[in-house]
Enzyme design. Sequence first.
Site, short mmCIF file in Angstrom:
data_model
loop_
_atom_site.label_atom_id
_atom_site.label_comp_id
_atom_site.label_asym_id
_atom_site.label_seq_id
_atom_site.Cartn_x
_atom_site.Cartn_y
_atom_site.Cartn_z
N PHE A 127 11.84 9.48 24.40
CA PHE A 127 12.85 8.89 23.73
C PHE A 127 13.01 9.36 22.33
O PHE A 127 12.12 9.66 21.48
CB PHE A 127 12.45 7.19 23.57
N ASP A 203 3.26 5.50 23.88
CA ASP A 203 4.51 4.67 23.79
C ASP A 203 4.87 3.86 25.06
O ASP A 203 5.11 4.19 26.00
CB ASP A 203 5.80 5.33 23.48
N TYR A 228 10.94 -6.37 22.17
CA TYR A 228 12.26 -6.82 22.43
C TYR A 228 12.87 -6.35 23.91
O TYR A 228 13.95 -6.99 24.25
CB TYR A 228 13.40 -6.42 21.41
N LYS A 229 12.23 -5.69 24.53
CA LYS A 229 12.58 -5.49 26.20
C LYS A 229 11.83 -6.31 27.02
O LYS A 229 12.18 -7.60 27.08
CB LYS A 229 11.98 -4.04 26.32
N ARG A 377 21.89 2.72 34.78
CA ARG A 377 20.30 2.25 34.77
C ARG A 377 20.25 0.69 35.03
O ARG A 377 21.14 -0.07 34.35
CB ARG A 377 19.85 2.51 33.27
#
Lengths: 418, 418
Positions: A127, A203, A228-229, A377
Amino acid sequence: MSSIDFATLARRDADDPLAAKRSLFKIPADTVYLDGNSLGLLTHQTAQRVQEVVQAQWGDDAIKSWNLHDWVDLPLSVGNKIAPLIGAEPGQVICCDSISVNLFKALSAALRLQDGRNTVISTADNFPTDLYMVQGLSELLGEQRCQLQLVDEADLLADPQRVIDETTAVVLLTEVNFRTGRRLPMQQLIAQAHAVGALVIVDLAHSAGAMPVALDAWRADFAVGCTYKYLNGGPGAPAFIYVAERHLTQLQQPIAGWFGHAQPFAFDPIYQPSPTVKQMLSGTPSVLAMSAVDAALDAFVDVDLQELRNKSLALSELFLELLEANGLAGSFTCISPSTTAERGSQLSFAHPEAYAICQALIDAKVIADFRAPNYLRVGFTPLYTSYTDIGTAVARLSTIMQQESYRAPRFQQRHAVT
Amino acid sequence: MSSIDFATLARRDADDPLAAKRSLFKIPADTVYLDGNSLGLLTHQTAQRVQEVVQAQWGDDAIKSWNLHDWVDLPLSVGNKIAPLIGAEPGQVICCDSISVNLFKALSAALRLQDGRNTVISTADNFPTDLYMVQGLSELLGEQRCQLQLVDEADLLADPQRVIDETTAVVLLTEVNFRTGRRLPMQQLIAQAHAVGALVIVDLAHSAGAMPVALDAWRADFAVGCTYKYLNGGPGAPAFIYVAERHLTQLQQPIAGWFGHAQPFAFDPIYQPSPTVKQMLSGTPSVLAMSAVDAALDAFVDVDLQELRNKSLALSELFLELLEANGLAGSFTCISPSTTAERGSQLSFAHPEAYAICQALIDAKVIADFRAPNYLRVGFTPLYTSYTDIGTAVARLSTIMQQESYRAPRFQQRHAVT
């Protein structure tokens, strides 16, 4: 017509041991939400908690709330709530800042432990913010102290011993790739890194809350992750950082704010780091944001993470089967690994019209997302995604593809999506 | 009995051009809140906005809200709302992270512009986290690149030319001292720094929203500030950072997160900083926390900052007069400057029993705070503090002192206060 047996899907939902969790969430009306890997949904309890923190705590008790409502302890108490979800004993995880800022701290601290080595290895498709943090620190310290070396994920997997060697200071890897959903064999990679004296920062943005993670068992050195995911903490919610207990005694990170001081309220002009994971704190944490995370985590009470993982994979396998059964597998090239053990909790598909199809899906209330250059996705969040959801999603996708409605001009314009 | 003429105070409130602002706030019942310099109160609009963001935005629109509700623009739009309160043209202020993290960015960026100089001057009694940031960066970069030099505030004021000289890289000053409330002559100090080629970072934690600030006119280089004190953004609300437009083109800060990239959603593996103040962003910002700040700032619509300042000083002068009139001035030694122009929006008093008296005041619903070693601190927030409030506060203090109720055992125990 799509060939989907909704009766069977309803039976699978009825048999799902996690099915009851769905009622904890506010599910947008008529919507199949397959974007929990970008922003997890709101739980009713979170909404209530935020309301309470705003009105009854801040509104009525104001400054007294720091002690009265334990605001001051939130970063560590939330960290300790996250800890079992990532395989960490208490006292090693704290909730604060963003992944970016936490990576800066972790990377600075790790390099300091690796005197004489400067190479930070990461994958070219990590990322971007992870890579930017290395670049930012490298620019600040100079390449003689911090040099980013990008490797292809495929090369790393094919021959870790060639990629990670005695010159490696730090290996910075995201367990699950945000684009492809590929899951790296972290335990094996950490073992290889340690065998040559390198440290590892993991991560967990696309792992925490989606599958079992075993930081302590893997002997990870540092980790960061997102709330937040899959943890449903709210948009831009504070991240977390893990420091293995064995590193705490010699820990030193540069964003040395007053909340990380051994005695923050002594107002000492000289920084004395807390000897605990609290040293990773910098400034005053957002109480509203962190309270939302705290409440959201309660959805994980009594959740067996292996069961969660099983459902995640079952949902993704179902999605693939239904694509196939509806004649869609040919036009959507799955770029996620075919072996379930090598996947996170998402599937990604290449399609030349991925952007427009994604927009048409959103219009049909199937919330997926698009990632450059041409990937659709879909994320599976076992706490609230049902088997019926997957049927509905594929049925709506099937209609869109049959009617070619994604060719409508309103879906063609390309702009930034988050 | 206290000698306080409440009828006169009521008349002053009736004549107060800012009086109507008080109704925007949720004032804790029966309470005189003199701690807005630590945590500002909640506005009704903020409560409503947070509710809306949680339920209607996150809850219903979930990920779509990043575009639909302009979440992605919040840091800059909130920054532009703060800008006029601190004398800045738009495009130079952005809301993000904490003061601590923002200071790290500002200090790194400033030192980078000052190649060949390493000395960072600050006052020994600056707010600790400001000093810790210099220490953290110094530890990371080595003293040859960043060396903190602490000076006494009195020496700086007595002879700035002796303290700030050609060897000075950066001067880091907080305009209003958190302990004493002393306000530094920033314009003069910035002029002195610039005359010898030094850059200046101003911490506006106790200024923004309490008095006019004129960053552009002063030619400040960088500034940081707090939104949870006089700007009422909520506990631990995101801070702000100002970068003078003339520095934007050559700006480089190391906590180079994806939100600071020129094109965050291109997912480019190479960091390319935004050419705007957005470069100061790092990770994903908290939408809940920042929405609260955004809503709270609306309380400042149509506020004349000079009028705000006039009221702030009138409140503090009234406090001093009433202390005197009630025979309390002798036992409370005011450590804030006697000249109003040299004060912020608070008064601090030394008293050997300051901690216990503060607790007794809080018990009597007069919310003041204590700062080590023995200071009682009262803050005046002109948007919601009334003249009657000041009368009530002094009357209750007077009773406490006459009855010596602060000697009760429950007020004597000393523990951390924030």
